[in-house]
Design a protein around this motif. Structure first.
Motif, PDB file in Angstrom:
ATOM      1  N   LYS A 234      19.058  -5.430  -1.728  1.00 21.93           N
ATOM      2  CA  LYS A 234      18.715  -5.112  -3.120  1.00 21.93           C
ATOM      3  C   LYS A 234      17.801  -3.888  -3.192  1.00 21.93           C
ATOM      4  CE  LYS A 234      17.068  -7.221  -7.390  1.00 21.93           C
ATOM      5  NZ  LYS A 234      16.559  -8.445  -8.035  1.00 21.93           N
ATOM      6  N   ASN A 235      18.176  -2.986  -4.100  1.00 20.95           N
ATOM      7  CA  ASN A 235      17.424  -1.758  -4.375  1.00 20.95           C
ATOM      8  C   ASN A 235      17.441  -0.757  -3.223  1.00 20.95           C
ATOM      9  OD1 ASN A 235      16.637  -2.711  -6.947  1.00 20.95           O
ATOM     10  ND2 ASN A 235      14.908  -3.808  -6.040  1.00 20.95           N
ATOM     11  N   SER A 236      18.354  -0.937  -2.282  1.00 22.80           N
ATOM     12  CA  SER A 236      18.460   0.058  -1.204  1.00 22.80           C
ATOM     13  C   SER A 236      19.197   1.289  -1.718  1.00 22.80           C
ATOM     14  CB  SER A 236      19.188  -0.532   0.003  1.00 22.80           C
ATOM     15  OG  SER A 236      20.495  -0.975  -0.333  1.00 22.80           O
ATOM     16  N   ILE A 237      19.042   2.401  -1.010  1.00 24.09           N
ATOM     17  CA  ILE A 237      19.696   3.647  -1.400  1.00 24.09           C
ATOM     18  C   ILE A 237      20.758   4.000  -0.365  1.00 24.09           C
ATOM     19  CG2 ILE A 237      17.601   4.485  -2.537  1.00 24.09           C
ATOM     20  CD1 ILE A 237      17.230   6.387  -0.132  1.00 24.09           C
ATOM     21  N   ARG A 238      21.676   4.860  -0.753  1.00 23.34           N
ATOM     22  CA  ARG A 238      22.751   5.276   0.141  1.00 23.34           C
ATOM     23  C   ARG A 238      22.332   6.476   0.978  1.00 23.34           C
ATOM     24  NH1 ARG A 238      25.490   3.913   2.779  1.00 23.34           N
ATOM     25  NH2 ARG A 238      27.018   5.567   2.800  1.00 23.34           N
ATOM     26  N   VAL A 239      22.615   6.420   2.260  1.00 25.44           N
ATOM     27  CA  VAL A 239      22.515   7.577   3.143  1.00 25.44           C
ATOM     28  C   VAL A 239      23.804   7.601   3.947  1.00 25.44           C
ATOM     29  CG1 VAL A 239      21.324   8.656   5.073  1.00 25.44           C
ATOM     30  CG2 VAL A 239      20.003   7.529   3.280  1.00 25.44           C
ATOM     31  N   GLU A 240      24.657   8.574   3.664  1.00 27.25           N
ATOM     32  CA  GLU A 240      25.963   8.658   4.309  1.00 27.25           C
ATOM     33  C   GLU A 240      25.809   9.246   5.717  1.00 27.25           C
ATOM     34  OE1 GLU A 240      29.249   8.513   5.792  1.00 27.25           O
ATOM     35  OE2 GLU A 240      29.156   7.659   3.769  1.00 27.25           O
ATOM     36  N   PRO A 241      26.068   8.464   6.775  1.00 27.62           N
ATOM     37  CA  PRO A 241      25.824   8.946   8.144  1.00 27.62           C
ATOM     38  C   PRO A 241      26.696  10.113   8.568  1.00 27.62           C
ATOM     39  CG  PRO A 241      26.981   6.836   8.168  1.00 27.62           C
ATOM     40  CD  PRO A 241      26.558   7.080   6.761  1.00 27.62           C
ATOM     41  N   HIS A 242      27.874  10.258   7.968  1.00 30.39           N
ATOM     42  CA  HIS A 242      28.765  11.353   8.350  1.00 30.39           C
ATOM     43  C   HIS A 242      28.507  12.625   7.543  1.00 30.39           C
ATOM     44  CE1 HIS A 242      30.909   8.710  10.996  1.00 30.39           C
ATOM     45  NE2 HIS A 242      31.165   7.882  10.017  1.00 30.39           N
ATOM     46  N   ARG A 243      27.578  12.562   6.585  1.00 33.67           N
ATOM     47  CA  ARG A 243      27.175  13.754   5.827  1.00 33.67           C
ATOM     48  C   ARG A 243      25.656  13.822   5.805  1.00 33.67           C
ATOM     49  NH1 ARG A 243      27.724  13.904   0.928  1.00 33.67           N
ATOM     50  NH2 ARG A 243      28.148  11.733   0.410  1.00 33.67           N
TER      51      ARG A 243
ATOM     52  N   ASP B 245       0.805  -1.213   0.000  1.00 30.80           N
ATOM     53  CA  ASP B 245       0.000   0.000   0.000  1.00 30.80           C
ATOM     54  C   ASP B 245       0.841   1.267   0.000  1.00 30.80           C
ATOM     55  OD1 ASP B 245       1.005  -0.562   2.462  1.00 30.80           O
ATOM     56  OD2 ASP B 245      -0.786   0.033   3.583  1.00 30.80           O
ATOM     57  N   LYS B 246       2.149   1.136   0.281  1.00 32.67           N
ATOM     58  CA  LYS B 246       3.042   2.289   0.265  1.00 32.67           C
ATOM     59  C   LYS B 246       4.363   1.911  -0.396  1.00 32.67           C
ATOM     60  CE  LYS B 246       1.356   4.640   4.435  1.00 32.67           C
ATOM     61  NZ  LYS B 246       1.758   5.209   5.759  1.00 32.67           N
ATOM     62  N   LEU B 247       5.036   2.915  -0.940  1.00 36.79           N
ATOM     63  CA  LEU B 247       6.359   2.703  -1.495  1.00 36.79           C
ATOM     64  C   LEU B 247       7.334   2.448  -0.347  1.00 36.79           C
ATOM     65  CD1 LEU B 247       8.372   2.771  -3.885  1.00 36.79           C
ATOM     66  CD2 LEU B 247       8.585   5.237  -3.472  1.00 36.79           C
ATOM     67  N   VAL B 248       8.127   1.398  -0.469  1.00 36.56           N
ATOM     68  CA  VAL B 248       9.083   1.028   0.571  1.00 36.56           C
ATOM     69  C   VAL B 248      10.479   1.479   0.150  1.00 36.56           C
ATOM     70  CG1 VAL B 248      10.160  -0.869   1.830  1.00 36.56           C
ATOM     71  CG2 VAL B 248       7.701  -0.902   1.365  1.00 36.56           C
ATOM     72  N   ILE B 249      11.109   2.293   0.994  1.00 37.26           N
ATOM     73  CA  ILE B 249      12.469   2.750   0.750  1.00 37.26           C
ATOM     74  C   ILE B 249      13.380   2.155   1.834  1.00 37.26           C
ATOM     75  CG2 ILE B 249      14.021   4.736   0.583  1.00 37.26           C
ATOM     76  CD1 ILE B 249      11.982   4.520  -1.682  1.00 37.26           C
ATOM     77  N   ILE B 250      14.431   1.460   1.420  1.00 37.82           N
ATOM     78  CA  ILE B 250      15.404   0.893   2.366  1.00 37.82           C
ATOM     79  C   ILE B 250      16.705   1.664   2.204  1.00 37.82           C
ATOM     80  CG2 ILE B 250      16.640  -1.164   3.100  1.00 37.82           C
ATOM     81  CD1 ILE B 250      14.412  -2.836   1.954  1.00 37.82           C
ATOM     82  N   ALA B 251      17.178   2.242   3.278  1.00 35.34           N
ATOM     83  CA  ALA B 251      18.371   3.094   3.237  1.00 35.34           C
ATOM     84  C   ALA B 251      19.545   2.410   3.940  1.00 35.34           C
ATOM     85  CB  ALA B 251      18.084   4.447   3.889  1.00 35.34           C
ATOM     86  N   ASP B 252      20.645   2.330   3.223  1.00 37.61           N
ATOM     87  CA  ASP B 252      21.887   1.767   3.746  1.00 37.61           C
ATOM     88  C   ASP B 252      22.670   2.888   4.422  1.00 37.61           C
ATOM     89  OD1 ASP B 252      24.343   0.644   4.207  1.00 37.61           O
ATOM     90  OD2 ASP B 252      24.668  -0.046   2.154  1.00 37.61           O
ATOM     91  N   VAL B 253      22.794   2.839   5.750  1.00 29.91           N
ATOM     92  CA  VAL B 253      23.498   3.899   6.477  1.00 29.91           C
ATOM     93  C   VAL B 253      24.856   3.444   6.984  1.00 29.91           C
ATOM     94  CG1 VAL B 253      21.362   5.036   7.138  1.00 29.91           C
ATOM     95  CG2 VAL B 253      22.347   3.327   8.670  1.00 29.91           C
ATOM     96  N   ARG B 254      25.362   2.338   6.441  1.00 29.16           N
ATOM     97  CA  ARG B 254      26.740   1.967   6.758  1.00 29.16           C
ATOM     98  C   ARG B 254      27.665   3.044   6.214  1.00 29.16           C
ATOM     99  NH1 ARG B 254      27.107  -3.867   4.176  1.00 29.16           N
ATOM    100  NH2 ARG B 254      26.044  -2.717   2.533  1.00 29.16           N
ATOM    101  N   SER B 255      28.798   3.230   6.863  1.00 32.96           N
ATOM    102  CA  SER B 255      29.692   4.294   6.424  1.00 32.96           C
ATOM    103  C   SER B 255      30.188   4.032   5.008  1.00 32.96           C
ATOM    104  CB  SER B 255      30.887   4.410   7.363  1.00 32.96           C
ATOM    105  OG  SER B 255      31.781   5.378   6.891  1.00 32.96           O
ATOM    106  N   HIS B 256      30.299   5.111   4.243  1.00 33.53           N
ATOM    107  CA  HIS B 256      30.763   5.016   2.851  1.00 33.53           C
ATOM    108  C   HIS B 256      32.102   4.289   2.766  1.00 33.53           C
ATOM    109  CE1 HIS B 256      31.027   6.427  -1.347  1.00 33.53           C
ATOM    110  NE2 HIS B 256      32.306   6.594  -1.104  1.00 33.53           N
ATOM    111  N   GLY B 257      33.007   4.641   3.663  1.00 37.65           N
ATOM    112  CA  GLY B 257      34.340   4.064   3.614  1.00 37.65           C
ATOM    113  C   GLY B 257      34.415   2.626   4.054  1.00 37.65           C
TER     114      GLY B 257
END
Length: 326
Positions: free
Chosen positions: A241-250, A219-231
């Motif tokens: 699969k299909n997760s997006i990046r969220v950089e925790p230090h920025r 019933d809703k769009l599901v967004i999965i965000a990967d907040v592991r550090s970029h480095g």
């Protein structure tokens, strides 16, 4: 009572305690303790026993942190660099120094301020083999202890004079020690109070989310965000699969892009690979302060894999390589 006299009466226990606690990250003076223990070996202590207990305690502490780095990775390293202005730079500069010089870094790491505490967990996080780590670390601790104990033993009378001078300032030293102890207790209280803020963070199990994604008509769009550090990433690293990046230090910069997904018709879930979901919870709390509601996937990547969720390779653009030992 002077420092050398304290070591003379309680030398084995004090030396072992300082070596172990310093190896696991506490800012204790290993070199001064070993100097005093070496000097005290001229007045009651057996140098061979002091060497043995110091070596065993140092290796034990390093081994504990090695496995800490191996199994918690970025979480432990970022915790050690928490007081740095740039935690990522703290870790990568240490890792770069460590890897450029290879495993032999463990032979002299304790002589270098900062690197001494970071070397063991870095070796674990960089997948250095256990027996190779133990071999080089044991030799490095032995060299470190031998140098400082040897200097203390050879210059015991000179060090005793210094210790007596310090003893005359014992009241100031005791006050400073109590002040440091109070400060350490205050830090623990602050971190405990900060942890209470995260109790209100919503969580979801990986199994429940996986079942949610199997629904034919969500019933809703599901967004999965990967907040592991970029480095943290390295070639071959995988993500949900299909997760997006969220950089925790920025996070402030990332929030601008993330707001595109933060509409009422979306459900946003965060995951990391930290012990107790530390990064995910912290990011969820920061987003909550920006009126962005999210949920944390309990257990992060490990729980998702266990639940049988789909994975994909991390895109090359998101990689910042950490070297690995063969």
């Amino acid at each position: 009572m002077g420092l050398v006299d304290v070591i003379s009466h309680h030398g084995y226990a004090v030396t072992a305690m300082v070596m172990f606690l310093a190896a696991v990250g506490l800012p204790l003076p290993m070199s001064i303790t070993l100097l005093a223990a070496g000097a005290a070996s001229q007045h009651g202590l057996r140098l061979s026993v002091v060497m043995l207990v110091a070596w065993v305690a140092g290796v034990a502490g390093d081994t504990l942190f090695y496995f800490g780095g191996r199994y918690t990775g970025w979480w432990l390293l970022s915790g050690m660099c928490r007081m740095s202005m740039n935690p990522e730079q703290c870790i990568f500069s240490s890792a770069g120094y460590f890897y450029r010089r290879g495993q032999k870094t463990l032979l002299f790491a304790k002589f270098i301020p900062g690197l001494g505490a970071m070397a063991a967990p870095l070796a674990g996080s960089l997948n250095m083999q256990v027996w190779r780590f133990l071999r080089f670390d044991a030799l490095g601790v032995l060299i470190y202890c031998s140098v400082w104990l040897g200097i203390g033993y050879s210059f015991s009378e000179f060090l005793r004079e210094i210790a007596e001078w310090i003893g005359r300032a014992s009241h100031a030293a005791l006050f400073l020690l109590l002040l440091l102890g109070f400060g350490y207790a205050l830090v623990l209280i602050v971190f405990t109070m900060r942890a209470q803020r995260y109790k209100g963070i919503d969580r979801i199990t990986a199994d429940n989310l996986y079942e949610r994604l199997q629904s034919d008509t969500p019933d809703k769009l599901v967004i999965i965000a990967d907040v592991r550090s970029h480095g943290y990433y390295d070639p071959g690293m995988r993500r949900i699969k299909n997760s997006i990046r969220v950089e925790p230090h920025r996070l402030k910069e990332e929030l601008i892009a993330l707001r595109e997904f933060m509409v009422p018709e979306c459900e946003v879930y965060l995951y990391c690979s930290c012990l107790r979901d530390t990064t995910s919870v912290r990011v969820a709390h920061m987003l909550m302060q920006e009126n962005c509601h999210t949920q944390v996937i309990t257990g992060g990547m490990k729980a998702w894999v266990k639940a049988g969720g789909d994975l994909e390779l991390v895109p090359e653009a998101d990689l910042q390589h950490l070297p690995k030992f063969d």
